[in-house]
Design an enzyme around this catalytic site. Structure first.
Site, PDB file in Angstrom:
ATOM      1  N   PRO A 118      -6.071  11.625   4.609  1.00 47.23           N
ATOM      2  CA  PRO A 118      -5.771  10.194   4.722  1.00 47.23           C
ATOM      3  C   PRO A 118      -4.529   9.828   3.914  1.00 47.23           C
ATOM      4  CG  PRO A 118      -8.088  10.554   4.215  1.00 47.23           C
ATOM      5  CD  PRO A 118      -7.407  11.865   4.022  1.00 47.23           C
ATOM      6  N   SER A 120       0.437   7.450  -4.979  1.00 53.67           N
ATOM      7  CA  SER A 120      -0.362   8.283  -5.875  1.00 53.67           C
ATOM      8  C   SER A 120       0.479   8.939  -6.968  1.00 53.67           C
ATOM      9  CB  SER A 120      -1.064   9.386  -5.069  1.00 53.67           C
ATOM     10  OG  SER A 120      -1.526  10.419  -5.909  1.00 53.67           O
ATOM     11  N   SER A 132       1.362  -1.407  -8.359  1.00 50.73           N
ATOM     12  CA  SER A 132       1.871  -0.817  -7.118  1.00 50.73           C
ATOM     13  C   SER A 132       1.577  -1.677  -5.897  1.00 50.73           C
ATOM     14  CB  SER A 132       1.240   0.563  -6.911  1.00 50.73           C
ATOM     15  OG  SER A 132      -0.181   0.428  -6.771  1.00 50.73           O
ATOM     16  N   GLU A 173       2.876  -3.791  -4.065  1.00 50.14           N
ATOM     17  CA  GLU A 173       3.843  -3.928  -2.970  1.00 50.14           C
ATOM     18  C   GLU A 173       3.612  -2.878  -1.892  1.00 50.14           C
ATOM     19  OE1 GLU A 173       8.117  -5.048  -4.377  1.00 50.14           O
ATOM     20  OE2 GLU A 173       7.270  -3.620  -5.794  1.00 50.14           O
ATOM     21  N   ALA A 202      -9.367   1.521  -8.182  1.00 49.80           N
ATOM     22  CA  ALA A 202      -8.177   0.911  -8.759  1.00 49.80           C
ATOM     23  C   ALA A 202      -8.513  -0.278  -9.662  1.00 49.80           C
ATOM     24  CB  ALA A 202      -7.236   0.458  -7.642  1.00 49.80           C
ATOM     25  N   SER A 203      -7.513  -0.642 -10.456  1.00 53.12           N
ATOM     26  CA  SER A 203      -7.623  -1.801 -11.344  1.00 53.12           C
ATOM     27  C   SER A 203      -6.342  -2.611 -11.232  1.00 53.12           C
ATOM     28  CB  SER A 203      -7.828  -1.337 -12.790  1.00 53.12           C
ATOM     29  OG  SER A 203      -7.889  -2.444 -13.675  1.00 53.12           O
ATOM     30  N   GLU A 250     -11.327   9.713  -3.232  1.00 51.50           N
ATOM     31  CA  GLU A 250      -9.942  10.195  -3.105  1.00 51.50           C
ATOM     32  C   GLU A 250      -9.686  10.995  -1.827  1.00 51.50           C
ATOM     33  OE1 GLU A 250      -8.392  11.988  -6.642  1.00 51.50           O
ATOM     34  OE2 GLU A 250      -9.267  10.458  -7.954  1.00 51.50           O
ATOM     35  N   TYR A 276      -1.761   2.500 -21.710  1.00 55.45           N
ATOM     36  CA  TYR A 276      -0.773   3.069 -20.783  1.00 55.45           C
ATOM     37  C   TYR A 276       0.350   3.686 -21.609  1.00 55.45           C
ATOM     38  CZ  TYR A 276       0.447   2.698 -15.767  1.00 55.45           C
ATOM     39  OH  TYR A 276       0.666   2.938 -14.441  1.00 55.45           O
TER      40      TYR A 276
END
Length: 631
Positions: A207, A213, A277, A279, A291-292, A341, A551
């Site tokens: 997929p 990623s 991300s 966009e 995701a967050s 995933e 991060y």
């Protein structure tokens, strides 16, 4: 796929439930109607060329870079005067000169504009490995009329994510295993047809959503001998219905974040899920990686937003029988899907919570004398459960970096005010410019409540030495969110490589983890022969009752290194080991992919890994979904 007897039984059950519910469909004339708009599968349209498309077209190459981040017309560059600027017209920073960036870049990395390593300007299709085609599958696929391609350009665009080594190889024109075919289903039913044919012909299906990623998740296994099919979900990009009573929307999984928000906004709603991300990343990708988003304090992470999931697997379709807000029906099967995933199947449709667009939005920022005080403030805000939609704390190195991205001042008055602020903070208040750090804030909601909320947060900040630093700095911090990723391409033009990675950690380990990981990166760079001091920086991006997401960014000048990517991999591996040793998680929201699966057994235990393998073996015994993530 599912047996005919099982399908027949499901159809019988469905018919019985339709018979029961049909008696309830006639409503009194004065009863309020739900605003629900249903759409048929686009595959049934007579002319596909007339279909509405999303921002990202089927031919991604028409607007996106093939060997870098983002749009073709947007990039950082040094102009003929040696000044940094950001091209294009898509972002608030577009067309602006950044007078401080060159000095910061050269000073931080020891880089020089005289030492350039430009990327290949164009893709040479003849250098792309030829496709391995299963002719029986190709013939059957033609019979479905579902669009597909084995053109080199289409295949390369779906052969990679955005890990450093993937982009570095593309810039040098190096290609290993790439998808052999790309297919573009238009709806759930077409995905079922594709997966059924893949099972029949033993095809490897991978997929593909937004391709953002950073875990090697879409990289093809180098030793895969079967035909690899990239199932691109980009044409499954519609909101199928909006339910205003239950505040939910049923959406096709290939829609990208910016289109989802834009279309919901047209009806007065939003999801509030805004990963950096957004966009380019897709709803299905968010589900598949757990995701967050940066505004999770109000809206939640993806697992908090999902109500219903539909996924096609080799065994058949997985979905629950109703869209209730919560069920006590054994382990939640959606938690096998979220984070899977692409190893079990293709997420095709998702029902997601929505909210009315907030009536008021306000940015803010706070400067702290040091990082320790900033973290203590965020901890107190989390403890009192009064976090704004977003609160992010940058360390000093990242503050200096952000300052270097400030556009050229257009007003003498603005420059004068900036000078006064700097004088007040550094001279009058005694903040050390090399120690201070900044938190950016975003408040959303009812205006009166936002203003009360803002006062509460600033009052807490003051107890930890924090000073309000204005709306402009806060807004600029969030504005930079969507352009930061473009900077890596600029760095690679001048021998600088870099990456970001993240973790989650309990509050009592945040400071030690940040300090130890940054120090480990610096030490590893020196031991591995990096000749210039690296950039090693972090920020706290999301807060929870029991901990926070941290991060990290690191980058270095690789001049003089024979194999810079190998050196980089060693350093990142050491940094991840340091994170785990300091009580951090394997990942907060990027996922595992192939990049981090080495640590998965340690992370979730032998039994936990065995459970995942058992699910994989039952749902996909022939490894049709063979991207080899996680396991």
């Amino acid at each position: 796929m599912a047996s005919n007897s099982n399908i027949s039984e499901l159809h019988q059950n469905a018919k019985e439930r339709l018979r029961i519910i049909s008696g309830h469909l006639q409503k009194p004339a004065n009863r309020e109607q739900l605003r629900v708009s249903a759409n048929e599968c686009k595959a049934e349209a007579a002319d596909r060329s007339l279909e509405k498309t999303g921002t990202i077209p089927k031919r991604r190459q028409d607007i996106l870079k093939w060997n870098g981040w983002g749009y073709n017309d947007s990039k950082f560059m040094f102009n003929k005067k040696g000044q940094a600027e950001f091209t294009g017209k898509r972002y608030r920073l577009s067309g602006m000169v950044l007078p401080a960036l060159r000095e910061w870049f050269e000073k931080t990395f020891g880089a020089s504009l005289e030492h350039k390593t430009p990327a290949r300007s164009a893709l040479n299709p003849s250098e792309v490995p030829p496709p391995i085609l299963n002719e029986g599958f190709v013939q059957d696929l033609k019979g479905t009329a579902i669009p597909f391609s084995h053109e080199a350009e289409d295949r390369i665009f779906r052969a990679h994510g955005h890990c450093l080594h993937e982009v570095f190889a593309l810039r040098e024109g190096k290609f290993e295993r790439v998808p052999d075919l790309v297919v573009w289903p238009n709806c759930h039913n077409e995905v079922e047809k594709i997966v059924e044919l893949a099972c029949k012909h033993n095809i490897c299906v991978m997929p593909f959503g937004g391709g953002t990623s950073v875990s090697n998740a879409v990289e093809c296994p180098s030793d895969e001998k079967r035909t690899i099919l990239s199932l691109d979900t980009s044409q499954m990009n519609r909101i199928l219905w909006i339910d205003e009573k239950n505040l939910t929307a049923h959406v096709e999984a290939g829609i990208v974040g910016q289109d989802l928000e834009r279309l919901l906004n047209e009806s007065g709603y939003c999801t509030g899920h805004e990963p950096d991300s957004m966009e380019f990343s897709t709803l299905g990708g968010w589900v598949a990686t757990r995701a967050s988003g940066m505004k999770k304090n109000i809206y939640g992470n993806i697992e908090d937003l999902v109500v219903h999931i539909r996924m096609v697997t080799p065994r058949g379709v997985i979905e629950k029988s109703c869209q209730g807000p919560r069920m006590s029906t054994g382990p939640d099967i959606y938690h096998f899907i979220m984070g899977s995933e692409g190893t079990l199947g293709v997420v095709t449709e998702v029902t997601i919570k929505i909210r009315p667009i907030p009536e008021y939005q306000k940015y803010g920022s706070v400067v702290f004398p040091n990082f320790d005080q900033g973290v203590a403030c965020l901890r107190e805000v989390a403890k009192q459960r009064c976090a704004p939609a977003s609160i992010r704390l940058m360390d000093n190195e990242q503050f200096q970096f952000g300052h270097a991205l400030k556009p050229q001042v257009s007003s003498i008055f603005t420059s004068f005010l900036d000078g006064l602020k700097k004088f007040y903070i550094t001279k009058f208040k005694g903040f050390d410019p090399n120690q201070l750090c900044v938190a950016t804030l975003l408040f959303e909601g009812d205006r009166e409540k936002v203003l009360q909320h803002e006062k509460q947060v600033y009052d807490i900040a003051a107890k930890f030495g924090g000073l309000a630093a204005g709306e402009d700095n806060g807004q600029r911090g969030y504005m930079l969110t969507f352009v930061i990723a473009y900077l890596r391409d600029l760095g690679m033009d001048y021998y600088v490589i870099g990456e970001s990675f993240e973790t989650s950690v309990p509050w009592d380990r945040v400071l030690d983890l940040c300090s130890n990981v940054k120090e480990r990166i610096i030490r590893e760079c020196k031991e591995k022969g990096v000749q210039f001091p690296p950039l090693s920086t972090c920020r706290v991006t999301q807060t929870y009752d029991a901990g926070a997401c941290v991060y990290f960014y690191f980058a270095f000048n690789y001049r003089g290194l024979g194999d810079p990517i190998h050196v980089y991999d060693q350093i990142e591996h050491a940094a991840r080991e340091e994170i785990l040793a300091n009580g951090g998680s394997l990942s907060h929201h990027h996922g595992v992919g192939k990049l981090r699966k080495h640590w998965l057994q340690e992370t979730i235990s032998d039994v936990g890994l065995g459970m995942l393998r058992s699910v994989k073996e039952y749902v996909d015994p022939n490894n049709i979904f063979g991207n080899r993530n996680l396991l």
